[in-house]
Every structure is written in C-alpha cells, then in structure tokens.
Design a protein around this motif. Structure first.
Motif, PDB file in Angstrom:
ATOM      1  N   ARG A  78       0.829  -1.214   0.000  1.00 46.60           N
ATOM      2  CA  ARG A  78       0.000   0.000   0.000  1.00 46.60           C
ATOM      3  C   ARG A  78       0.860   1.259   0.000  1.00 46.60           C
ATOM      4  NH1 ARG A  78      -3.899   1.109   4.963  1.00 46.60           N
ATOM      5  NH2 ARG A  78      -2.384   2.647   5.620  1.00 46.60           N
ATOM      6  N   SER A  79       1.779   1.362   0.930  1.00 42.94           N
ATOM      7  CA  SER A  79       2.657   2.534   0.982  1.00 42.94           C
ATOM      8  C   SER A  79       3.608   2.557  -0.209  1.00 42.94           C
ATOM      9  CB  SER A  79       3.467   2.547   2.273  1.00 42.94           C
ATOM     10  OG  SER A  79       2.616   2.682   3.378  1.00 42.94           O
ATOM     11  N   ALA A  80       4.048   1.394  -0.642  1.00 42.55           N
ATOM     12  CA  ALA A  80       4.954   1.331  -1.791  1.00 42.55           C
ATOM     13  C   ALA A  80       4.287   1.911  -3.038  1.00 42.55           C
ATOM     14  CB  ALA A  80       5.392  -0.111  -2.048  1.00 42.55           C
ATOM     15  N   LEU A  81       3.032   1.603  -3.239  1.00 40.58           N
ATOM     16  CA  LEU A  81       2.295   2.131  -4.386  1.00 40.58           C
ATOM     17  C   LEU A  81       2.166   3.647  -4.300  1.00 40.58           C
ATOM     18  CD1 LEU A  81       0.459   1.863  -6.907  1.00 40.58           C
ATOM     19  CD2 LEU A  81      -1.444   1.540  -5.314  1.00 40.58           C
ATOM     20  N   VAL A  82       1.732   4.131  -3.152  1.00 31.60           N
ATOM     21  CA  VAL A  82       1.504   5.571  -2.995  1.00 31.60           C
ATOM     22  C   VAL A  82       2.813   6.343  -3.104  1.00 31.60           C
ATOM     23  CG1 VAL A  82       0.732   7.349  -1.389  1.00 31.60           C
ATOM     24  CG2 VAL A  82      -0.604   5.256  -1.658  1.00 31.60           C
ATOM     25  N   LEU A  83       3.850   5.892  -2.422  1.00 27.56           N
ATOM     26  CA  LEU A  83       5.120   6.616  -2.453  1.00 27.56           C
ATOM     27  C   LEU A  83       5.781   6.541  -3.823  1.00 27.56           C
ATOM     28  CD1 LEU A  83       6.667   5.839   1.052  1.00 27.56           C
ATOM     29  CD2 LEU A  83       5.407   7.851   0.306  1.00 27.56           C
ATOM     30  N   CYS A  84       5.611   5.439  -4.520  1.00 25.59           N
ATOM     31  CA  CYS A  84       6.140   5.333  -5.881  1.00 25.59           C
ATOM     32  C   CYS A  84       5.481   6.362  -6.789  1.00 25.59           C
ATOM     33  CB  CYS A  84       5.922   3.915  -6.403  1.00 25.59           C
ATOM     34  SG  CYS A  84       6.558   3.628  -8.065  1.00 25.59           S
ATOM     35  N   LEU A  85       4.169   6.482  -6.701  1.00 32.12           N
ATOM     36  CA  LEU A  85       3.450   7.462  -7.524  1.00 32.12           C
ATOM     37  C   LEU A  85       3.812   8.897  -7.138  1.00 32.12           C
ATOM     38  CD1 LEU A  85      -0.077   5.825  -7.741  1.00 32.12           C
ATOM     39  CD2 LEU A  85       1.593   6.078  -9.577  1.00 32.12           C
ATOM     40  N   VAL A  86       3.911   9.162  -5.850  1.00 27.04           N
ATOM     41  CA  VAL A  86       4.275  10.507  -5.392  1.00 27.04           C
ATOM     42  C   VAL A  86       5.678  10.863  -5.880  1.00 27.04           C
ATOM     43  CG1 VAL A  86       4.825  11.898  -3.347  1.00 27.04           C
ATOM     44  CG2 VAL A  86       2.707  10.587  -3.435  1.00 27.04           C
ATOM     45  N   GLY A  87       6.622   9.945  -5.722  1.00 26.50           N
ATOM     46  CA  GLY A  87       7.991  10.200  -6.177  1.00 26.50           C
ATOM     47  C   GLY A  87       8.066  10.484  -7.664  1.00 26.50           C
ATOM     48  N   TYR A  88       7.307   9.728  -8.449  1.00 24.26           N
ATOM     49  CA  TYR A  88       7.315   9.941  -9.896  1.00 24.26           C
ATOM     50  C   TYR A  88       6.687  11.282 -10.258  1.00 24.26           C
ATOM     51  CZ  TYR A  88       6.595   9.314 -14.856  1.00 24.26           C
ATOM     52  OH  TYR A  88       6.608   9.501 -16.219  1.00 24.26           O
TER      53      TYR A  88
END
Length: 181
Positions: A87-97
C-alpha cells in the motif's frame, strides 16, 4: 495536444552513490517516523518526514529515481506496519514519480519547490487513505478528519522544507562531488 510524461529514448542516469545515500536517509526517516515523530503530541497531527524527504529527493533527482526511492521506502514502511503489503509502496512510488516531473521547474523558483513538496505531502496523505479504502484496509471514511490531517501534514511540510530541502540538495551535490575525485 499530447502530454509526454516520460521519454523512453532519454538516458536516465541513476548515480549509484547518490541513490544509495538517499535510500539510507529515507529508510532512517521511516524508522524515525514510526518510532519518534508519530508519537509527538503536536497540534493537528504530525509531519510526514518520509513524504517530505521523498518529495525533496524526487525534485533533485527526477521522476524515475523518485519512483524507485518511493517504492523502496514504501516497501520498507509496509514491512514495518500491519496494513496490506504494498500500500505505501504504491503511494510513495506514484508521489515520487509525479513530484519528479516538476523537477525542472524548481530550478527557477524556490516557491515551486515549497509548493511541490507541501502538495506532495498532502497528496500522499490522501493517497494512503484512498488506497486503504479501496483495499478495505480499515481506513477512516470520514472526510473531515482525513482532510485536516492532510492539511496539517502539508503545513508542517511547508515549515520544514526550507531546512530539509537545502540539506538534500547539498547531500546530493556532495555524493556527486566525491565520485569525481
């Protein structure tokens, strides 16, 4: 009008020492967030150091490195938590991109960096809740407290960015300078 988010023909350079240093900083931020910052009795909530540092790193390094850093920090955070893995991996990946996409604009204005980082923290906070609701992961469903927490985190980010963003920029420059010697 077409919008191109990523150019597959461009050479994306990942500077290994810089990437490794940023990963260490983000993993330390995850541990600090869980063990110290989340327990501070601050008004309205608490700052999200992981999102703040991720956004700062993505502004310096660009979208691909931002996504990789976000995924790494998010997965580490997922392993330390009790919610659904990824869950956090998905959100943080999108935010970082997404934050990395405005990296060039921050070279012209400090206010853009401040707005991008504060907006990323708010969006990441809301994104975590949204993904939790979509996954049925027991997230709060009342909009008022969720919005208040996101706005509070964004305000804390706006207050901390003038101190942390220059530190991230200086750290990245230092790791790149060490390589040239």
């Amino acid at each position: 009008m077409s919008v191109q988010l990523w150019d597959p023909d461009s050479d994306v350079e990942v500077h290994a020492p810089t990437f490794a240093a940023l990963v260490v900083v983000l993993l330390a931020a995850v541990i600090g967030q869980v063990s110290v910052v989340a327990r501070l009795p601050l008004p309205g909530g608490h700052p999200d150091l992981v999102l703040l540092l991720l956004a700062a790193a993505a502004l310096v390094e660009g979208p691909v490195v931002g996504a990789l850093l976000g995924f790494t920090a998010g997965l580490f955070g997922d392993l330390l938590s009790t919610h659904v893995l990824g869950r956090s991996a998905l959100v943080l990946c999108l935010v970082g991109y997404l934050v990395g996409l405005v990296a060039e604009a921050t070279e012209r204005s400090v206010l853009v960096a401040l707005a991008a980082i504060s907006g990323a923290v708010a969006a990441g906070s809301l994104g975590n809740v949204l993904v939790a609701v979509l996954l049925g992961d027991g997230a709060p469903t009342e909009a008022g407290p969720v919005l208040l927490r996101a706005l509070t985190a964004a305000l804390y980010a706006a207050l901390l960015t003038p101190f942390l963003f220059p530190a991230v920029v200086a750290g990245v420059r230092r790791t790149r300078r060490v390589r040239r010697r």
